[in-house]
Design a protein around this motif. Structure first.
Motif, mmCIF file in Angstrom:
data_model
loop_
_atom_site.group_PDB
_atom_site.id
_atom_site.type_symbol
_atom_site.label_atom_id
_atom_site.label_comp_id
_atom_site.label_asym_id
_atom_site.label_seq_id
_atom_site.Cartn_x
_atom_site.Cartn_y
_atom_site.Cartn_z
ATOM 1 N N PRO A 1 -6.426 -0.424 7.919
ATOM 2 C CA PRO A 1 -5.957 0.420 6.800
ATOM 3 C C PRO A 1 -4.611 1.104 7.011
ATOM 4 O O PRO A 1 -4.154 1.827 6.116
ATOM 5 C CB PRO A 1 -7.069 1.472 6.657
ATOM 6 C CG PRO A 1 -8.185 1.027 7.560
ATOM 7 C CD PRO A 1 -7.577 0.177 8.620
ATOM 8 N N GLY A 2 -3.980 0.908 8.149
ATOM 9 C CA GLY A 2 -2.623 1.445 8.354
ATOM 10 C C GLY A 2 -2.569 2.950 8.172
ATOM 11 O O GLY A 2 -3.290 3.702 8.816
ATOM 12 N N GLU B 1 -12.294 -1.960 4.138
ATOM 13 C CA GLU B 1 -10.861 -2.227 4.326
ATOM 14 C C GLU B 1 -10.572 -2.437 5.813
ATOM 15 O O GLU B 1 -10.864 -1.574 6.651
ATOM 16 C CB GLU B 1 -9.997 -1.068 3.794
ATOM 17 C CG GLU B 1 -8.516 -1.432 3.853
ATOM 18 C CD GLU B 1 -7.558 -0.287 3.544
ATOM 19 O OE1 GLU B 1 -7.992 0.829 3.260
ATOM 20 O OE2 GLU B 1 -6.334 -0.553 3.616
ATOM 21 N N GLU C 1 -10.721 0.205 11.820
ATOM 22 C CA GLU C 1 -9.425 0.532 12.424
ATOM 23 C C GLU C 1 -9.566 0.532 13.938
ATOM 24 O O GLU C 1 -10.419 1.213 14.475
ATOM 25 C CB GLU C 1 -8.952 1.902 11.934
ATOM 26 C CG GLU C 1 -7.655 2.356 12.556
ATOM 27 C CD GLU C 1 -6.544 1.323 12.345
ATOM 28 O OE1 GLU C 1 -6.066 1.203 11.216
ATOM 29 O OE2 GLU C 1 -6.175 0.634 13.321
ATOM 30 N N GLU D 1 -2.065 -7.434 4.556
ATOM 31 C CA GLU D 1 -1.113 -7.604 5.671
ATOM 32 C C GLU D 1 -1.761 -7.292 7.017
ATOM 33 O O GLU D 1 -1.215 -6.521 7.809
ATOM 34 C CB GLU D 1 0.114 -6.710 5.467
ATOM 35 C CG GLU D 1 1.095 -7.290 4.481
ATOM 36 C CD GLU D 1 2.513 -6.784 4.729
ATOM 37 O OE1 GLU D 1 3.015 -6.979 5.831
ATOM 38 O OE2 GLU D 1 3.092 -6.205 3.807
ATOM 39 N N SER E 1 0.833 -1.214 0.000
ATOM 40 C CA SER E 1 0.000 0.000 0.000
ATOM 41 C C SER E 1 0.860 1.254 0.000
ATOM 42 O O SER E 1 0.459 2.283 -0.550
ATOM 43 C CB SER E 1 -0.883 0.036 1.249
ATOM 44 O OG SER E 1 -1.466 -1.207 1.505
HETATM 45 C C1 LIG Z 1 1.251 -4.400 8.825
HETATM 46 S S1 LIG Z 1 -0.068 -3.334 9.167
HETATM 47 C C2 LIG Z 1 -0.775 -3.198 7.540
HETATM 48 C C3 LIG Z 1 -1.490 -1.907 7.333
HETATM 49 C C4 LIG Z 1 -2.146 -1.711 5.977
HETATM 50 N N1 LIG Z 1 -3.153 -2.694 5.688
HETATM 51 C C5 LIG Z 1 -1.163 -1.645 4.860
HETATM 52 O O1 LIG Z 1 -1.293 -2.358 3.887
HETATM 53 O O2 LIG Z 1 -0.218 -0.837 4.945
HETATM 54 C C6 LIG Z 1 -1.232 -4.331 10.037
HETATM 55 C C7 LIG Z 1 -2.499 -3.602 10.415
HETATM 56 O O3 LIG Z 1 -3.516 -4.527 10.801
HETATM 57 C C8 LIG Z 1 -4.292 -3.941 11.813
HETATM 58 N N2 LIG Z 1 -5.099 -4.972 12.474
HETATM 59 C C9 LIG Z 1 -4.672 -6.037 13.148
HETATM 60 N N3 LIG Z 1 -5.711 -6.755 13.603
HETATM 61 C C10 LIG Z 1 -6.825 -6.144 13.167
HETATM 62 C C11 LIG Z 1 -8.224 -6.413 13.272
HETATM 63 N N4 LIG Z 1 -8.676 -7.482 13.927
HETATM 64 N N5 LIG Z 1 -9.076 -5.587 12.685
HETATM 65 C C12 LIG Z 1 -8.640 -4.526 12.004
HETATM 66 N N6 LIG Z 1 -7.335 -4.211 11.871
HETATM 67 C C13 LIG Z 1 -6.447 -5.013 12.444
HETATM 68 C C14 LIG Z 1 -3.246 -3.262 12.667
HETATM 69 O O4 LIG Z 1 -3.793 -2.268 13.507
HETATM 70 C C15 LIG Z 1 -2.337 -2.666 11.588
HETATM 71 O O5 LIG Z 1 -2.775 -1.391 11.201
#
Ligand SMILES: C[S@@+](CC[C@H](N)C(=O)[O-])C[C@H]1O[C@@H](n2cnc3c(N)ncnc32)[C@H](O)[C@@H]1O
Length: 410
Positions: free
Chosen positions: A90-91, A87, A119, A162, A56
């Motif tokens: 969403p980081g 989504e 989020e 991710e 992303s």
């Molecule tokens: C490695 S980061 C990836 C962020 C984004 N998707 C990207 O592609 O850059 C992992 C993300 O997953 C989120 N996350 C983990 N468990 C989650 C859940 N059960 N529901 C929603 N988000 C979650 C974390 O807060 C974090 O923002």
């Protein structure tokens, strides 16, 4: 020290003092998602600490190409209105921004589209809101899982890039007395690992159902939460699709006896390490997904497995080549910034699609719910699509960065 002010290692020690040794999965949950001190809760990593770089954040083509895929899903399911694109995790909001920009180019799709972000971190949600502030043409909404559940039965697409690899894993080790589970305990103020019986029936059931039998000395990481999540997600949809993009392996490979130490890794300042107990709440922890368990869980919940392809094939089939600067496009004799821009753009795109970079390390798992076409463009043969089919794309963010143009660096 109060709960609010105690740093995470102290809170973990307090929990161990009260409960006894805690399963590693609980330790990982505290490290990443403690409501106040968790690594993700605090918004560390991608933007805050830069321990990881996701697709992303690499090039706008990623969000744009998934938007093309979502547009096709919408067209081929009788153009539902509303079409919810949800989504998860969403980081930094890069993906959402790029997706929305591309989706807005197709008026009819944009009119039906609602973009929902799930989020859990307030810090990250604030950054996402700032980044998406200008995308007023398509309704965008932040929604809690419970509220999403209340709206279950919608048409659309669920997307997680991710995210599932951050779910806490149970670490199980084969011993002469059968499988034992890694727990975390504390001695003289230092956290250490200890092997104890399995922490619960769910772990034993997973080993049994997935036929995982770690050999003596072999360690396996079990992500029990990911199959639960995918079953839950499938049930949200009346009709539509689920796309999970991540690194993972099929079960026979993931738990193969030759793999002695599982796949869990810690990431700190862009470097991988195996010091899982160090820096609680200050480093990322992540393990490969079990694609077999995910597929089975999706099917058990009523979803239809449509396939799993590599990120490279998925993006190329959707037209990733459209984003590459065309050969000879004003390179010779052109101004240096333009040349640098094209080189940076090309490198970022190569990160997404080259097999040895992210292209083959990441997969896209596709699940259909309800009566939906299964031959999605992203799952088709990449080379069947000619790059003449799609409009030329504007230069990527990496390119703009290289050229020193305005815009925040990822
Ligand atoms: C490695 S980061 C990836 C962020 C984004 N998707 C990207 O592609 O850059 C992992 C993300 O997953 C989120 N996350 C983990 N468990 C989650 C859940 N059960 N529901 C929603 N988000 C979650 C974390 O807060 C974090 O923002």
């Amino acid at each position: 020290m109060s709960e609010a002010s105690a740093p995470l290692p102290d809170l973990i020690e307090q929990e161990i003092a009260t409960r006894g040794p805690i399963p590693f999965a609980r330790f990982m949950e505290l490290c990443l998602f403690h409501p106040r001190h968790g690594y993700y809760t605090r918004g560390l990593g991608g933007g805050g600490g830069r321990d990881y770089l996701t697709s992303s954040g690499i090039h706008r083509a990623y969000g744009a190409l998934v938007a093309r895929q979502a547009g096709e899903m919408w067209r081929r399911t009788e153009r539902p209105d509303p079409f919810l694109f949800v989504e998860f995790g969403p980081g930094e909001g890069y993906f959402a921004a790029d997706f929305l920009q591309e989706a807005a180019r197709t008026q009819e799709f944009a009119a039906a589209l609602r973009y929902l972000l799930v989020e859990t971190s307030a810090a990250l949600a604030a950054r996402q809101k700032a980044r998406l502030a200008g995308h007023a043409s398509i309704p965008v909404e932040w929604i809690a899982e419970e509220d999403l559940e209340r709206r279950a039965g919608f048409s659309g697409c669920l997307f997680a890039n991710e995210v599932l690899d951050a779910f806490p894993v149970h670490r199980v080790v084969g011993t002469p007395d059968g499988p034992r589970e890694v727990h975390v305990t504390a001695r003289d103020g230092v956290l250490e690992e200890t092997l104890l019986p399995l922490s619960g029936a769910a772990v034993a059931r997973f080993l049994e159902e997935e036929a995982v039998r770690p050999q003596e000395g072999q360690e396996v990481d079990l992500n029990l939460a990911a199959p639960c999540w995918i079953s839950w997600a499938v049930r949200l949809l009346r009709r539509g699709y689920l796309l999970v993009v991540d690194y993972g392996k099929e079960a026979p490979d993931l738990y193969h006896p030759a793999r002695r130490r599982g796949t869990l890794l810690a990431y700190h300042r862009h470097g991988a390490n195996e010091e899982f107990l160090l820096r609680p709440g200050a480093q990322d922890l992540t393990a490969h997904l079990d694609w077999t368990a995910l597929r089975k869980a999706a099917e058990r919940a009523g979803g239809r497995y449509l396939g799993r392809t590599t990120q490279a094939r998925f993006l190329l089939a959707l037209g990733a080549l459209d984003f590459f600067p065309r050969a000879g496009e004003g390179s010779a004799g052109g101004p240096a910034p333009a040349l640098l821009r094209r080189i940076a753009d090309r490198e970022a795109l190569k990160d997404l699609v080259l097999p040895e970079r992210m292209g083959d390390r990441f997969s896209v798992l596709s699940v259909g719910v309800g009566d939906v076409p299964r031959d999605l463009a992203g799952l088709s043969e990449p080379w069947a699509r000619s790059r003449e089919e799609a409009p030329a794309a504007p230069p990527g963010r990496a390119a703009r960065r290289a050229a020193g143009a305005a815009g925040e660096e990822r």
